[in-house]
Design a protein around this motif. Sequence first.
Motif, PDB file in Angstrom:
ATOM      1  N   THR A  35       1.307  20.778 -24.047  1.00  0.00           N
ATOM      2  CA  THR A  35       2.535  20.330 -22.796  1.00  0.00           C
ATOM      3  C   THR A  35       2.260  20.573 -21.509  1.00  0.00           C
ATOM      4  OG1 THR A  35       3.996  20.642 -24.719  1.00  0.00           O
ATOM      5  CG2 THR A  35       4.884  20.512 -22.508  1.00  0.00           C
ATOM      6  N   PHE A  36       1.529  22.037 -21.111  1.00  0.00           N
ATOM      7  CA  PHE A  36       1.360  22.206 -19.768  1.00  0.00           C
ATOM      8  C   PHE A  36      -0.221  22.186 -19.602  1.00  0.00           C
ATOM      9  CE2 PHE A  36       5.428  24.346 -21.121  1.00  0.00           C
ATOM     10  CZ  PHE A  36       6.101  23.717 -20.134  1.00  0.00           C
ATOM     11  N   ALA A  37      -0.657  21.276 -19.963  1.00  0.00           N
ATOM     12  CA  ALA A  37      -2.311  20.995 -19.674  1.00  0.00           C
ATOM     13  C   ALA A  37      -2.273  20.631 -18.268  1.00  0.00           C
ATOM     14  CB  ALA A  37      -2.854  19.888 -20.588  1.00  0.00           C
ATOM     15  N   ASP A  38      -3.457  20.650 -17.566  1.00  0.00           N
ATOM     16  CA  ASP A  38      -3.564  20.036 -15.975  1.00  0.00           C
ATOM     17  C   ASP A  38      -3.058  18.757 -15.791  1.00  0.00           C
ATOM     18  OD1 ASP A  38      -6.863  22.020 -15.514  1.00  0.00           O
ATOM     19  OD2 ASP A  38      -4.821  22.551 -15.809  1.00  0.00           O
ATOM     20  N   ARG A  39      -2.246  18.799 -14.662  1.00  0.00           N
ATOM     21  CA  ARG A  39      -1.451  17.611 -14.520  1.00  0.00           C
ATOM     22  C   ARG A  39      -1.531  17.234 -12.982  1.00  0.00           C
ATOM     23  NH1 ARG A  39       4.752  18.065 -17.069  1.00  0.00           N
ATOM     24  NH2 ARG A  39       4.051  18.853 -19.125  1.00  0.00           N
ATOM     25  N   VAL A  40      -2.088  15.989 -12.661  1.00  0.00           N
ATOM     26  CA  VAL A  40      -1.890  15.470 -11.216  1.00  0.00           C
ATOM     27  C   VAL A  40      -1.000  14.519 -10.810  1.00  0.00           C
ATOM     28  CG1 VAL A  40      -3.592  14.676  -9.640  1.00  0.00           C
ATOM     29  CG2 VAL A  40      -4.231  15.650 -11.489  1.00  0.00           C
ATOM     30  N   TYR A  41      -0.392  14.537  -9.778  1.00  0.00           N
ATOM     31  CA  TYR A  41       0.609  13.811  -9.251  1.00  0.00           C
ATOM     32  C   TYR A  41       0.133  13.303  -7.954  1.00  0.00           C
ATOM     33  CZ  TYR A  41       3.482  16.442 -12.585  1.00  0.00           C
ATOM     34  OH  TYR A  41       3.999  17.032 -13.533  1.00  0.00           O
ATOM     35  N   ARG A  42       0.269  11.982  -7.841  1.00  0.00           N
ATOM     36  CA  ARG A  42      -0.333  11.470  -6.784  1.00  0.00           C
ATOM     37  C   ARG A  42       0.805  10.012  -6.428  1.00  0.00           C
ATOM     38  NH1 ARG A  42      -6.628  10.928  -6.094  1.00  0.00           N
ATOM     39  NH2 ARG A  42      -6.115  11.174  -3.911  1.00  0.00           N
ATOM     40  N   SER A  43       0.840   9.430  -5.292  1.00  0.00           N
ATOM     41  CA  SER A  43       1.506   8.326  -4.979  1.00  0.00           C
ATOM     42  C   SER A  43       0.660   7.059  -5.116  1.00  0.00           C
ATOM     43  CB  SER A  43       2.285   8.367  -3.523  1.00  0.00           C
ATOM     44  OG  SER A  43       3.078   7.260  -3.224  1.00  0.00           O
ATOM     45  N   PRO A  44       0.879   6.223  -6.282  1.00  0.00           N
ATOM     46  CA  PRO A  44       0.189   5.030  -6.218  1.00  0.00           C
ATOM     47  C   PRO A  44       0.407   4.105  -5.067  1.00  0.00           C
ATOM     48  CG  PRO A  44       1.260   5.539  -8.345  1.00  0.00           C
ATOM     49  CD  PRO A  44       1.719   6.545  -7.281  1.00  0.00           C
ATOM     50  N   ALA A  45       1.759   3.916  -4.642  1.00  0.00           N
ATOM     51  CA  ALA A  45       1.896   3.375  -3.493  1.00  0.00           C
ATOM     52  C   ALA A  45       1.275   3.599  -2.257  1.00  0.00           C
ATOM     53  CB  ALA A  45       3.396   2.921  -3.375  1.00  0.00           C
ATOM     54  N   GLY A  46       1.228   4.898  -1.770  1.00  0.00           N
ATOM     55  CA  GLY A  46       0.714   5.382  -0.959  1.00  0.00           C
ATOM     56  C   GLY A  46      -0.899   5.157  -0.902  1.00  0.00           C
ATOM     57  N   ILE A  47      -1.476   5.196  -2.143  1.00  0.00           N
ATOM     58  CA  ILE A  47      -3.051   4.938  -2.150  1.00  0.00           C
ATOM     59  C   ILE A  47      -3.397   3.464  -1.913  1.00  0.00           C
ATOM     60  CG2 ILE A  47      -4.926   4.822  -3.874  1.00  0.00           C
ATOM     61  CD1 ILE A  47      -3.811   7.280  -4.970  1.00  0.00           C
ATOM     62  N   ALA A  48      -2.386   2.854  -2.402  1.00  0.00           N
ATOM     63  CA  ALA A  48      -2.427   1.365  -2.345  1.00  0.00           C
ATOM     64  C   ALA A  48      -2.342   0.884  -0.914  1.00  0.00           C
ATOM     65  CB  ALA A  48      -1.356   0.307  -3.316  1.00  0.00           C
ATOM     66  N   GLY A  49      -1.558   1.429  -0.395  1.00  0.00           N
ATOM     67  CA  GLY A  49      -1.224   1.246   1.230  1.00  0.00           C
ATOM     68  C   GLY A  49      -2.425   1.481   1.934  1.00  0.00           C
ATOM     69  N   GLY A  50      -2.897   2.655   1.709  1.00  0.00           N
ATOM     70  CA  GLY A  50      -4.026   3.340   2.404  1.00  0.00           C
ATOM     71  C   GLY A  50      -5.155   2.437   2.290  1.00  0.00           C
ATOM     72  N   VAL A  51      -5.614   1.722   0.902  1.00  0.00           N
ATOM     73  CA  VAL A  51      -6.819   1.035   0.574  1.00  0.00           C
ATOM     74  C   VAL A  51      -6.781  -0.268   1.495  1.00  0.00           C
ATOM     75  CG1 VAL A  51      -8.021  -0.245  -1.109  1.00  0.00           C
ATOM     76  CG2 VAL A  51      -7.234   2.218  -1.639  1.00  0.00           C
ATOM     77  N   LEU A  52      -5.419  -0.823   1.744  1.00  0.00           N
ATOM     78  CA  LEU A  52      -5.377  -1.955   2.309  1.00  0.00           C
ATOM     79  C   LEU A  52      -5.590  -1.733   3.721  1.00  0.00           C
ATOM     80  CD1 LEU A  52      -2.101  -3.608   0.465  1.00  0.00           C
ATOM     81  CD2 LEU A  52      -4.477  -4.449   0.462  1.00  0.00           C
ATOM     82  N   LEU A  53      -4.992  -0.758   4.351  1.00  0.00           N
ATOM     83  CA  LEU A  53      -5.148  -0.511   5.663  1.00  0.00           C
ATOM     84  C   LEU A  53      -6.605  -0.442   5.982  1.00  0.00           C
ATOM     85  CD1 LEU A  53      -2.027   1.866   6.336  1.00  0.00           C
ATOM     86  CD2 LEU A  53      -2.403  -0.432   7.251  1.00  0.00           C
ATOM     87  N   LEU A  54      -7.393   0.558   5.095  1.00  0.00           N
ATOM     88  CA  LEU A  54      -8.712   0.799   5.486  1.00  0.00           C
ATOM     89  C   LEU A  54      -9.662  -0.490   5.378  1.00  0.00           C
ATOM     90  CD1 LEU A  54      -9.197   4.001   3.428  1.00  0.00           C
ATOM     91  CD2 LEU A  54      -9.314   3.830   5.933  1.00  0.00           C
ATOM     92  N   GLY A  55      -9.300  -1.215   4.534  1.00  0.00           N
ATOM     93  CA  GLY A  55      -9.872  -2.681   4.338  1.00  0.00           C
ATOM     94  C   GLY A  55      -9.777  -3.608   5.516  1.00  0.00           C
ATOM     95  N   LEU A  56      -8.394  -3.659   6.197  1.00  0.00           N
ATOM     96  CA  LEU A  56      -8.088  -4.339   7.416  1.00  0.00           C
ATOM     97  C   LEU A  56      -8.825  -3.638   8.556  1.00  0.00           C
ATOM     98  CD1 LEU A  56      -6.691  -6.684   8.726  1.00  0.00           C
ATOM     99  CD2 LEU A  56      -4.611  -5.055   8.833  1.00  0.00           C
ATOM    100  N   GLY A  57      -8.722  -2.442   8.607  1.00  0.00           N
ATOM    101  CA  GLY A  57      -9.420  -1.790   9.795  1.00  0.00           C
ATOM    102  C   GLY A  57     -10.883  -1.848   9.667  1.00  0.00           C
ATOM    103  N   ALA A  58     -11.630  -1.617   8.492  1.00  0.00           N
ATOM    104  CA  ALA A  58     -13.006  -2.053   8.359  1.00  0.00           C
ATOM    105  C   ALA A  58     -13.372  -3.407   8.782  1.00  0.00           C
ATOM    106  CB  ALA A  58     -13.545  -1.632   6.855  1.00  0.00           C
ATOM    107  N   TRP A  59     -12.596  -4.321   8.401  1.00  0.00           N
ATOM    108  CA  TRP A  59     -12.908  -5.837   8.588  1.00  0.00           C
ATOM    109  C   TRP A  59     -12.675  -6.180  10.273  1.00  0.00           C
ATOM    110  CZ3 TRP A  59      -8.967 -10.060   8.811  1.00  0.00           C
ATOM    111  CH2 TRP A  59      -9.345 -11.357   9.096  1.00  0.00           C
ATOM    112  N   LEU A  60     -11.493  -5.539  10.907  1.00  0.00           N
ATOM    113  CA  LEU A  60     -11.544  -5.749  12.356  1.00  0.00           C
ATOM    114  C   LEU A  60     -12.334  -4.844  13.235  1.00  0.00           C
ATOM    115  CD1 LEU A  60      -7.551  -5.827  12.432  1.00  0.00           C
ATOM    116  CD2 LEU A  60      -8.990  -7.914  12.422  1.00  0.00           C
ATOM    117  N   GLY A  61     -12.809  -3.728  12.754  1.00  0.00           N
ATOM    118  CA  GLY A  61     -13.555  -2.841  13.529  1.00  0.00           C
ATOM    119  C   GLY A  61     -14.941  -3.244  13.563  1.00  0.00           C
ATOM    120  N   ILE A  62     -15.444  -3.573  12.255  1.00  0.00           N
ATOM    121  CA  ILE A  62     -16.745  -4.144  12.153  1.00  0.00           C
ATOM    122  C   ILE A  62     -17.106  -5.586  12.673  1.00  0.00           C
ATOM    123  CG2 ILE A  62     -18.574  -4.860  10.463  1.00  0.00           C
ATOM    124  CD1 ILE A  62     -17.452  -2.612   8.561  1.00  0.00           C
ATOM    125  N   ASP A  63     -16.207  -6.365  12.742  1.00  0.00           N
ATOM    126  CA  ASP A  63     -16.093  -7.570  13.561  1.00  0.00           C
ATOM    127  C   ASP A  63     -16.340  -7.316  14.946  1.00  0.00           C
ATOM    128  OD1 ASP A  63     -15.946 -10.547  13.314  1.00  0.00           O
ATOM    129  OD2 ASP A  63     -14.423  -9.973  14.780  1.00  0.00           O
TER     130      ASP A  63
END
Length: 233
Positions: A35-63
């Motif tokens: 019951t009390f094995a190691d647990r990890v809590y993260r925000s899926p919405a935050g991770i998804a938003g971060g990945v989108l921002l990183l993708g957009l920034g990489a596209w604009l910055g590299i261009d």
Amino acid sequence: MTSPDDSAPDSGPDSARDAASDSASLSADDSQESTFADRVYRSPAGIAGGVLLLGLGAWLGIDAIIRGEGRTPWLALAGLLFAVPVVIAFTVRPAVYAGADRLLVRNPFRTITLPWASVDGVRAGYTSEVLAAGAKYQLWAIPVSLRQRKRAARQQARSAASDPYGRTSAHIAVDTDADRRAPSDAAIGDLREMAEIQASRAGAQGAPEVRWAFEVIAPTVAGAVLLVIMLAI
């Protein structure tokens, strides 16, 4: 001459009860560990938003770096050096690790290690927080959504009103509390229960430890300095 009863192991009711008690104790210990094995809590919405921002920034910055003229490539490079660590720090990095002996909180710029015995409380109001040794630490990985909390409250009220067994609303609230809470409230409830149960463990003793995330701070500061210099020239 030795009688059969003296040489044979005791197989009476008391022995059976002892064996059953030992089996139940082992089962309870195994259940608690699972019951009390190691647990990890993260925000899926935050991770998804971060990945989108990183993708957009990489596209604009590299261009801009490839096609830009004059100072534009350098400005784009400085902007990426500053923005990428900040986006990662606030979206992908936050996490809460709950183990048998301690709670590890990874926030944007700090990592806090809290042995369960040092945790005074875990609560969720407008933000999720853990109280330890007179200090308060926010849990960035468990954001509070008032919309989800209101939706869960409406579901509980709807279940109480349409109960087919004619039970009272108090019984309905008890039965549906665990599966109809908002995700953040459910996570805080789990952490609170772990803090109460695991605090007595020998390995859960100790004082909080706070470490600054220089692997995030250093490139952020370097990018900010470079960006200021490029804008000032």
